[in-house]
Design an enzyme around this catalytic site. Structure first.
Site, short mmCIF file in Angstrom:
data_model
loop_
_atom_site.label_atom_id
_atom_site.label_comp_id
_atom_site.label_asym_id
_atom_site.label_seq_id
_atom_site.Cartn_x
_atom_site.Cartn_y
_atom_site.Cartn_z
N GLY A 1 -3.41 37.93 64.42
CA GLY A 1 -4.17 39.08 63.93
C GLY A 1 -3.54 39.78 62.75
N SER B 1 5.91 34.28 58.30
CA SER B 1 7.34 34.50 58.02
C SER B 1 8.19 34.17 59.24
CB SER B 1 7.59 35.91 57.49
OG SER B 1 7.01 36.92 58.27
N GLY C 1 4.08 37.13 62.77
CA GLY C 1 3.60 36.60 64.05
C GLY C 1 2.95 35.25 63.82
N LEU C 2 2.57 34.62 64.90
CA LEU C 2 1.96 33.29 64.83
C LEU C 2 0.61 33.32 64.14
CD1 LEU C 2 2.75 32.04 68.46
CD2 LEU C 2 3.93 31.39 66.35
N SER C 3 0.17 32.15 63.71
CA SER C 3 -1.17 32.00 63.17
C SER C 3 -2.17 32.41 64.25
CB SER C 3 -1.39 30.53 62.79
OG SER C 3 -2.69 30.34 62.29
N GLY C 4 -3.12 33.25 63.90
CA GLY C 4 -4.11 33.72 64.87
C GLY C 4 -3.71 34.96 65.62
#
Length: 176
Positions: free
Chosen positions: A20, A89, A15-18
């Site tokens: 979780g 990733s 998933g995206l940065s931030g």
């Protein structure tokens, strides 16, 4: 089942940065430890500061980063450890390589579908702000792509589901 009395599996957070990833990976690790399981968390902090410190965030180096993570995870699995990874990733082909190497039965892809605006609001390092201003290039979700998983085993939006409920959802899938 192995000598550790557990089935080694790879839980792959993406998933995206931030979104979780590291928070959930650490919470899952803690819960597994409390239940007597042996697990280990691989994430950007413990990989990029050591074995992968020679890599940039270019598309080629991102793929190489994940290739090395897959190899390390495979070693842990051979030792009977449950491996939990927390990496953006961003490329489907790299996540597919992990699934192919590990095997579908022991690879659990957890896609954190947390919206971009929520991820940005959690950005304590101001990385999104720097990417939007052009200070950072190749930042996933802003000026570098993120390919949403085609067939994630579990999808969680951490803006709607608590850490505890997210971990419970994962445990139900991993140990069903």
């Amino acid at each position: 089942m192995n000598k550790n009395k557990q089935t080694p599996r790879l839980v792959w957070f993406t998933g995206l940065s931030g979104a979780g990833k590291t928070t959930l990976a650490n919470a899952l690790h803690k819960k597994l430890s409390e239940q007597g399981f042996s697990s280990y968390v691989l994430d950007g902090d413990n990989i990029r500061c050591g074995i992968n410190r020679d890599l940039s965030f270019s598309p080629q180096d991102r793929s190489e980063n994940i290739r090395r993570v897959i190899e390390i995870a495979s070693l842990f699995l051979d030792a009977g450890i449950i491996v939990i990874t927390a990496f953006i990733s961003p490329y489907e082909k790299d996540r597919q390589k992990a699934k192919n190497k590990i095997g579908k039965a022991n690879f659990i892809e957890v896609y954190l579908s947390t919206p971009l605006d929520v991820c940005e609001s959690r950005d304590v390092k101001n990385l999104y702000k720097k990417a939007r201003s052009g200070e950072i290039t190749d930042f996933t979700g802003i000026n570098a792509p993120y390919e949403v998983p085609i067939s994630a085993d579990i999808k969680i939006d951490t803006s709607n589901l608590s850490i505890e409920k997210s971990v419970d959802k994962i445990l139900k899938r991993v140990f069903k």
